[in-house]
Design an enzyme around this catalytic site. Sequence first.
Site, short mmCIF file in Angstrom:
data_model
loop_
_atom_site.label_atom_id
_atom_site.label_comp_id
_atom_site.label_asym_id
_atom_site.label_seq_id
_atom_site.Cartn_x
_atom_site.Cartn_y
_atom_site.Cartn_z
N HIS A 16 0.81 -1.22 0.00
CA HIS A 16 0.00 0.00 0.00
C HIS A 16 0.85 1.27 0.00
O HIS A 16 0.63 2.17 -0.81
CB HIS A 16 -0.93 0.01 1.23
CG HIS A 16 -1.99 -1.04 1.13
ND1 HIS A 16 -3.30 -0.76 0.82
CD2 HIS A 16 -1.93 -2.38 1.28
CE1 HIS A 16 -4.00 -1.87 0.77
NE2 HIS A 16 -3.19 -2.87 1.06
N ASP A 117 -6.24 5.87 0.38
CA ASP A 117 -6.10 4.44 0.08
C ASP A 117 -7.50 3.78 0.02
O ASP A 117 -8.50 4.39 0.42
CB ASP A 117 -5.26 3.79 1.18
CG ASP A 117 -4.95 2.34 0.89
OD1 ASP A 117 -3.96 2.09 0.19
OD2 ASP A 117 -5.69 1.44 1.35
C1 LIG Z 1 -3.21 -2.29 5.03
O1 LIG Z 1 -2.93 -3.45 5.70
C2 LIG Z 1 -3.59 -4.61 5.32
C3 LIG Z 1 -4.47 -4.72 4.23
C4 LIG Z 1 -5.12 -5.95 3.95
C5 LIG Z 1 -6.10 -6.06 2.87
O2 LIG Z 1 -7.34 -6.45 3.19
C6 LIG Z 1 -8.31 -6.54 2.23
C7 LIG Z 1 -9.59 -6.98 2.60
C8 LIG Z 1 -10.59 -7.08 1.63
O3 LIG Z 1 -11.80 -7.55 1.97
C9 LIG Z 1 -10.35 -6.74 0.31
C10 LIG Z 1 -9.07 -6.29 -0.06
O4 LIG Z 1 -8.84 -5.97 -1.27
C11 LIG Z 1 -8.05 -6.20 0.89
C12 LIG Z 1 -6.76 -5.79 0.56
C13 LIG Z 1 -5.80 -5.74 1.56
O5 LIG Z 1 -4.53 -5.39 1.35
C14 LIG Z 1 -3.64 -6.00 0.44
O6 LIG Z 1 -3.61 -5.11 -0.64
C15 LIG Z 1 -2.56 -5.33 -1.55
C16 LIG Z 1 -2.63 -4.29 -2.62
O7 LIG Z 1 -3.82 -3.60 -2.62
C17 LIG Z 1 -2.62 -6.75 -2.15
O8 LIG Z 1 -3.48 -6.86 -3.25
C18 LIG Z 1 -2.93 -7.82 -1.10
O9 LIG Z 1 -3.44 -8.99 -1.70
C19 LIG Z 1 -3.97 -7.38 -0.08
O10 LIG Z 1 -3.97 -8.28 1.01
C20 LIG Z 1 -4.86 -7.05 4.72
C21 LIG Z 1 -3.97 -6.96 5.78
O11 LIG Z 1 -3.63 -8.03 6.61
C22 LIG Z 1 -4.22 -9.26 6.33
C23 LIG Z 1 -3.32 -5.74 6.11
O12 LIG Z 1 -2.49 -5.63 7.17
O1 LIG Z 2 9.94 -11.37 0.31
C1 LIG Z 2 9.27 -10.46 -0.21
C2 LIG Z 2 7.86 -10.41 -0.17
C3 LIG Z 2 7.20 -9.36 -0.78
N1 LIG Z 2 7.90 -8.38 -1.39
C4 LIG Z 2 7.20 -7.22 -2.03
O2 LIG Z 2 6.10 -6.83 -1.22
C5 LIG Z 2 5.00 -6.44 -2.05
C6 LIG Z 2 3.82 -7.34 -1.71
O3 LIG Z 2 2.65 -6.75 -2.16
P1 LIG Z 2 1.41 -7.59 -2.65
O4 LIG Z 2 0.38 -6.62 -3.06
O5 LIG Z 2 1.81 -8.57 -3.67
O6 LIG Z 2 0.94 -8.43 -1.42
P2 LIG Z 2 0.81 -8.17 0.17
O7 LIG Z 2 2.16 -8.34 0.73
O8 LIG Z 2 0.25 -6.77 0.33
O9 LIG Z 2 -0.14 -9.24 0.58
C7 LIG Z 2 5.45 -6.61 -3.49
O10 LIG Z 2 5.90 -5.37 -3.99
C8 LIG Z 2 6.63 -7.57 -3.39
O11 LIG Z 2 7.61 -7.40 -4.40
C9 LIG Z 2 9.29 -8.43 -1.45
O12 LIG Z 2 9.93 -7.56 -2.04
N2 LIG Z 2 9.92 -9.47 -0.86
#
Ligand SMILES: COc1cc(-c2[o+]c3cc(O)cc([O-])c3cc2O[C@@H]2O[C@H](CO)[C@H](O)[C@H](O)[C@H]2O)cc(OC)c1O
Ligand SMILES: O=c1ccn([C@@H]2O[C@H](COP(=O)(O)OP(=O)(O)O)[C@@H](O)[C@H]2O)c(=O)[nH]1
Length: 483
Positions: A16, A117
Amino acid sequence: MAKPTVVLLPVWGAGHFMPMIEAGKRLLRGSGGALSVTVLLMPAPTPEAAVDIAAQVKREEASGADDIRFRHLPAVDMPTVHTGIEEWVSLILRCHGPHVRAAIAGLDCPVAALVTDIFCTPALDVAAELGVPSYVYFTSGAVMLELLLYSPVLDEEVPGEFSEMDGALNIPGLPPVPPSVLPATMLHKKKMSTYRWFLETGRCYMKATGFIVNTAAELEQSVIDAIADGRCTRGVPAPTVYAIGPVIALTPPPEQPHECVRWLDAQPPASVLLVCFGSKGLLPPPKVREIAAALERSEHRFLWVLRGPPKDSRPGQRVPTDAMLDELLPEGFLDKTKGRGLVWPTRAPQKDILAHAAVGGFVTHCGWNSILESLWFGVPMLPWPLDNDQHANAFLLVSVLGVAVPLRLDRERDNFVEAAELERAVSSLLGGGEVGRKAREKAVAVKAACRKAVEKGGPSDAAFQRLTEEIRRGAINVPKKRD
Ligand SMILES: COc1cc(-c2[o+]c3cc(O)cc([O-])c3cc2O[C@@H]2O[C@H](CO)[C@H](O)[C@H](O)[C@H]2O)cc(OC)c1O
Ligand SMILES: O=c1ccn([C@@H]2O[C@H](COP(=O)(O)OP(=O)(O)O)[C@@H](O)[C@H]2O)c(=O)[nH]1
């Protein structure tokens, strides 16, 4: 007069914070010096996230970009009663509402826009009160945005549980959608009290001036069209979608290549399977055992980023630890796979790894940033979604883009995948066979489309120009005191 500023309100977290800062920097450059950026920093919920964000802020400040400034918001009490991660973040944002309002009203320059966000819907009300245009910076893809906007309609169409319905969902711009790809928050309406968050967020988004989505029109055209035509919002035009991606923060490779990259240097082209489950990347022991069995039997090369369990499992507090490999992996695994496999127990430089010619496939949890990075480097995927938006993202990869080989997982068993199924899918992706070949070809084509999208004059670049112009025109002087 001081130049107008765009106020960013990012949430913490790898997927994010940085993507939003990167988008802000592009706005700065795109405006040709007409705008500045002000980032409002909410105190991070964990010491690890605080260290991460402080390092990133320091890096930006050291880079000498004087048109980007950071303002710390005061601490708020962390909510202890909530229904899940979505409501937890929204409650924190609600507490920050007055601080955000005061910070914006206290700025010594005109305000061009507030960019928030996914989770920051309370900030849209603050912007409306102050008369400032507001944008949601959507760090996930347009499919997830559509699910949020369309959720009030779906709720009426399917009065019972989505998890119990027969057949597929008809969602504008998508092929028939199996209910099993909905986020858990939607899937079990009665069990998940966070379900209300979904409906309210979908409705609240209609107050925004626009959606800035980290996607490319080529990836999700039919979904973007459906949103634009009001087909997701009962014919009411939705705020404009600006598909400006892929926005990926790419940095020059370090002088001393990382150990993972050096290991990849010794592997043949397109031979290595990367296995990585995102920044929270932790897996329970049964899943670790299945992956180990599949990797051992498949005989393909692999780089597995394996993290240890978090010290604290509360929402927002889950930070993976460095893995104790001897404790986590089955006995003898490291010896038996020596030479063709590397298990990396801490954070790895995922972008540098995906950029490496030796990587031929990616087992991913389908976080949106991981997907964009994989597409950017033309790496086909094996989607193993775990939570949140990830199942819907996996559906896009397999059923719309065709850049992934499907992996059968059991959602009722916490997204469990049998070793034999993973072994089959790995062989399909990296070895022979029609399905894998098609996914590899599509990944190469989508890589080209992604790069074209952000080139000068490409569709994402054009959307970005329109956005910058609209933001520049929207600048207002916020009254210091409300009447
Ligand atoms: C900000 O910290 C966290 C975010 C998430 C989280 O939760 C979530 C829940 C939903 O029902 C729909 C979502 O799209 C969503 C997304 C999300 O954050 C992550 O976003 C990333 C980029 O947008 C990426 O796509 C990841 O797949 C998402 O997990 C969850 C969380 O802990 C579980 C957080 O601390
Ligand atoms: O060992 C790791 C794991 C994750 N990432 C980075 O962390 C981000 C993960 O974001 P994503 O939306 O894929 O998933 P989330 O971690 O939010 O579930 C991406 O930019 C990855 O390249 C990384 O650099 N090293």
